[in-house]
Motif scaffolding. Structure first.
Motif, PDB file in Angstrom:
ATOM      1  N   MET A 179      32.160 -23.446 -24.971  1.00  0.00           N
ATOM      2  CA  MET A 179      31.096 -23.768 -25.906  1.00  0.00           C
ATOM      3  C   MET A 179      31.465 -23.558 -27.369  1.00  0.00           C
ATOM      4  SD  MET A 179      28.546 -25.171 -24.531  1.00  0.00           S
ATOM      5  CE  MET A 179      27.785 -25.472 -22.917  1.00  0.00           C
ATOM      6  N   GLY A 180      32.554 -22.854 -27.630  1.00  0.00           N
ATOM      7  CA  GLY A 180      32.998 -22.706 -29.013  1.00  0.00           C
ATOM      8  C   GLY A 180      33.871 -23.841 -29.499  1.00  0.00           C
ATOM      9  N   PHE A 181      34.119 -24.811 -28.626  1.00  0.00           N
ATOM     10  CA  PHE A 181      35.084 -25.867 -28.948  1.00  0.00           C
ATOM     11  C   PHE A 181      34.668 -26.709 -30.146  1.00  0.00           C
ATOM     12  CE2 PHE A 181      36.212 -30.377 -28.409  1.00  0.00           C
ATOM     13  CZ  PHE A 181      37.576 -30.281 -28.628  1.00  0.00           C
ATOM     14  N   ASP A 182      33.431 -27.207 -30.159  1.00  0.00           N
ATOM     15  CA  ASP A 182      33.002 -28.102 -31.236  1.00  0.00           C
ATOM     16  C   ASP A 182      33.138 -27.437 -32.602  1.00  0.00           C
ATOM     17  OD1 ASP A 182      32.313 -30.389 -29.744  1.00  0.00           O
ATOM     18  OD2 ASP A 182      30.401 -29.513 -29.174  1.00  0.00           O
ATOM     19  N   VAL A 183      32.829 -26.137 -32.656  1.00  0.00           N
ATOM     20  CA  VAL A 183      32.973 -25.395 -33.904  1.00  0.00           C
ATOM     21  C   VAL A 183      34.443 -25.265 -34.296  1.00  0.00           C
ATOM     22  CG1 VAL A 183      32.760 -23.098 -34.927  1.00  0.00           C
ATOM     23  CG2 VAL A 183      30.849 -24.067 -33.642  1.00  0.00           C
ATOM     24  N   GLU A 184      35.250 -24.821 -33.344  1.00  0.00           N
ATOM     25  CA  GLU A 184      36.634 -24.497 -33.675  1.00  0.00           C
ATOM     26  C   GLU A 184      37.445 -25.714 -34.077  1.00  0.00           C
ATOM     27  OE1 GLU A 184      40.306 -21.694 -32.408  1.00  0.00           O
ATOM     28  OE2 GLU A 184      38.640 -21.885 -31.008  1.00  0.00           O
ATOM     29  N   ALA A 215      22.468 -19.080 -22.803  1.00  0.00           N
ATOM     30  CA  ALA A 215      22.186 -18.510 -24.117  1.00  0.00           C
ATOM     31  C   ALA A 215      23.015 -17.272 -24.432  1.00  0.00           C
ATOM     32  CB  ALA A 215      20.694 -18.202 -24.238  1.00  0.00           C
ATOM     33  N   PHE A 216      22.972 -16.245 -23.589  1.00  0.00           N
ATOM     34  CA  PHE A 216      23.664 -15.002 -23.921  1.00  0.00           C
ATOM     35  C   PHE A 216      25.179 -15.183 -23.878  1.00  0.00           C
ATOM     36  CE2 PHE A 216      25.736 -11.043 -22.602  1.00  0.00           C
ATOM     37  CZ  PHE A 216      25.383 -10.225 -23.662  1.00  0.00           C
ATOM     38  N   ARG A 217      25.678 -15.669 -22.754  1.00  0.00           N
ATOM     39  CA  ARG A 217      27.119 -15.793 -22.571  1.00  0.00           C
ATOM     40  C   ARG A 217      27.755 -16.682 -23.628  1.00  0.00           C
ATOM     41  NH1 ARG A 217      28.834 -19.317 -17.654  1.00  0.00           N
ATOM     42  NH2 ARG A 217      28.375 -20.911 -19.227  1.00  0.00           N
ATOM     43  N   ASP A 218      27.148 -17.834 -23.886  1.00  0.00           N
ATOM     44  CA  ASP A 218      27.783 -18.791 -24.793  1.00  0.00           C
ATOM     45  C   ASP A 218      27.607 -18.402 -26.254  1.00  0.00           C
ATOM     46  OD1 ASP A 218      28.857 -20.426 -22.789  1.00  0.00           O
ATOM     47  OD2 ASP A 218      26.930 -21.418 -22.499  1.00  0.00           O
ATOM     48  N   ASN A 219      26.501 -17.736 -26.594  1.00  0.00           N
ATOM     49  CA  ASN A 219      26.363 -17.240 -27.972  1.00  0.00           C
ATOM     50  C   ASN A 219      27.380 -16.142 -28.257  1.00  0.00           C
ATOM     51  OD1 ASN A 219      24.313 -18.839 -29.149  1.00  0.00           O
ATOM     52  ND2 ASN A 219      22.753 -17.738 -27.992  1.00  0.00           N
ATOM     53  N   VAL A 220      27.645 -15.291 -27.257  1.00  0.00           N
ATOM     54  CA  VAL A 220      28.699 -14.282 -27.421  1.00  0.00           C
ATOM     55  C   VAL A 220      30.045 -14.962 -27.616  1.00  0.00           C
ATOM     56  CG1 VAL A 220      29.988 -12.460 -26.232  1.00  0.00           C
ATOM     57  CG2 VAL A 220      27.478 -12.461 -26.177  1.00  0.00           C
ATOM     58  N   ARG A 221      30.296 -15.994 -26.832  1.00  0.00           N
ATOM     59  CA  ARG A 221      31.572 -16.712 -26.929  1.00  0.00           C
ATOM     60  C   ARG A 221      31.732 -17.367 -28.302  1.00  0.00           C
ATOM     61  NH1 ARG A 221      34.703 -18.253 -22.472  1.00  0.00           N
ATOM     62  NH2 ARG A 221      36.500 -19.503 -23.123  1.00  0.00           N
ATOM     63  N   ILE A 222      30.685 -18.001 -28.793  1.00  0.00           N
ATOM     64  CA  ILE A 222      30.749 -18.641 -30.107  1.00  0.00           C
ATOM     65  C   ILE A 222      30.950 -17.597 -31.200  1.00  0.00           C
ATOM     66  CG2 ILE A 222      29.407 -19.941 -31.806  1.00  0.00           C
ATOM     67  CD1 ILE A 222      28.158 -21.459 -29.432  1.00  0.00           C
ATOM     68  N   SER A 223      30.300 -16.435 -31.050  1.00  0.00           N
ATOM     69  CA  SER A 223      30.480 -15.358 -32.026  1.00  0.00           C
ATOM     70  C   SER A 223      31.926 -14.880 -32.038  1.00  0.00           C
ATOM     71  CB  SER A 223      29.544 -14.185 -31.692  1.00  0.00           C
ATOM     72  OG  SER A 223      28.187 -14.575 -31.807  1.00  0.00           O
ATOM     73  N   TRP A 224      32.552 -14.808 -30.862  1.00  0.00           N
ATOM     74  CA  TRP A 224      33.956 -14.409 -30.790  1.00  0.00           C
ATOM     75  C   TRP A 224      34.848 -15.444 -31.462  1.00  0.00           C
ATOM     76  CZ3 TRP A 224      37.604 -11.222 -30.933  1.00  0.00           C
ATOM     77  CH2 TRP A 224      38.883 -11.508 -30.456  1.00  0.00           C
ATOM     78  N   VAL A 225      34.514 -16.714 -31.293  1.00  0.00           N
ATOM     79  CA  VAL A 225      35.280 -17.778 -31.958  1.00  0.00           C
ATOM     80  C   VAL A 225      35.212 -17.590 -33.475  1.00  0.00           C
ATOM     81  CG1 VAL A 225      35.335 -20.253 -32.466  1.00  0.00           C
ATOM     82  CG2 VAL A 225      35.100 -19.462 -30.103  1.00  0.00           C
ATOM     83  N   PHE A 226      34.031 -17.325 -33.999  1.00  0.00           N
ATOM     84  CA  PHE A 226      33.898 -17.127 -35.443  1.00  0.00           C
ATOM     85  C   PHE A 226      34.646 -15.878 -35.906  1.00  0.00           C
ATOM     86  CE2 PHE A 226      30.106 -20.009 -35.442  1.00  0.00           C
ATOM     87  CZ  PHE A 226      30.597 -20.882 -36.389  1.00  0.00           C
TER      88      PHE A 226
END
Length: 247
Positions: A179-184, A215-226
């Motif tokens: 889920m962090g792909f589009d951002v990264e 929500a929880f798992r993927d928001n944590v993942r996106i936060s790690w990407v940032f």
């Protein structure tokens, strides 16, 4: 590659039924389509086989195991490059994106072939509040990572990518494949020197729609990407400062 030769890339995970309708809606634009079966269960595979049987011209790439959106996108881009396409327009398989915007985006890409042509969401009343909040959160951190307000929206996947620069990133860089792909990929390509233009795309959330977002798992993942991107941003700060001053 000088000839503008785009294709549409649709990563598919669990959205087989919705993907049938998505494909039927975009066939009218006579743009080649690549579907990526991202390690789906048999029910979704059956829908993808149905699409392929009804439309043999569609390319179907099958992954043995689920690789996430980024992994499926990578497989599709590699196949697109092998087939000689110059650009890929990513469209989500769940039908949330307004496919009538495809000709407009293709026209913009043809006029600006070295740029990313990106969508930003125009929501209707069906959009959950937490989704809107998530987009605002991501956009704020994108501004921090890039030292600019260039990124209007970081999470909308409706984008046209120049294939050479994208293939180079996907095959040489470590990146989040879920889920962090589009951002990264957006931030990393801007760091690499690509420019981006953003245009509105209507986004709907059907009440009976199936979401792969947790929500929880993927928001944590996106936060790690940032977190990773912010660390890299510090290392790139001389380059970012130079661009800020001279460009």
């Amino acid at each position: 590659m000088t000839e503008f030769n785009p294709c549409i890339l649709i990563p598919v995970y669990r959205h087989g039924k919705a993907c049938v309708e998505v494909v039927e809606n975009i066939l009218q634009y006579n743009i080649p389509i690549i579907l990526v079966d991202d390690g789906n269960a048999e029910e979704t595979k059956a829908y993808l086989r149905q699409i392929k049987e009804n439309h043999p011209q569609i390319e179907l790439v099958t992954l043995a195991k689920n690789q996430g959106k980024g992994g499926a996108f990578k497989a599709g881009v590699i196949r697109a490059k092998d087939l000689g396409y110059s650009h890929v327009l990513q469209v989500d398989a769940d039908g949330q994106h307004d496919s009538t915007k495809i000709p407009f985006f293709v026209e913009k890409s043809q006029k600006n072939p070295k740029k990313l042509i990106c969508g930003y969401p125009q929501y209707d009343e069906s959009a959950p509040g937490h989704r809107k909040g998530g987009h605002k959160f991501a956009n704020t951190w994108c501004a921090i990572c890039t030292w600019s307000n260039k990124i209007v929206d970081a999470l909308c996947g409706f984008r046209i990518y120049p294939i050479e620069a994208t293939h180079r990133f996907l095959t040489k860089k470590f990146f989040d494949k879920r889920m962090g792909f589009d951002v990264e990929i957006l931030i990393q390509l801007l760091w690499a020197g690509l420019d981006a233009e953003f245009y509105p795309v209507k986004v709907t959330y059907p009440s009976d729609g199936l979401s792969n977002f947790h929500a929880f798992r993927d928001n944590v993942r996106i936060s790690w990407v940032f977190t990773r991107l912010c660390c890299k941003m510090i290392l790139l700060s001389p380059l970012l400062l130079w661009r800020k001053i001279f460009k």
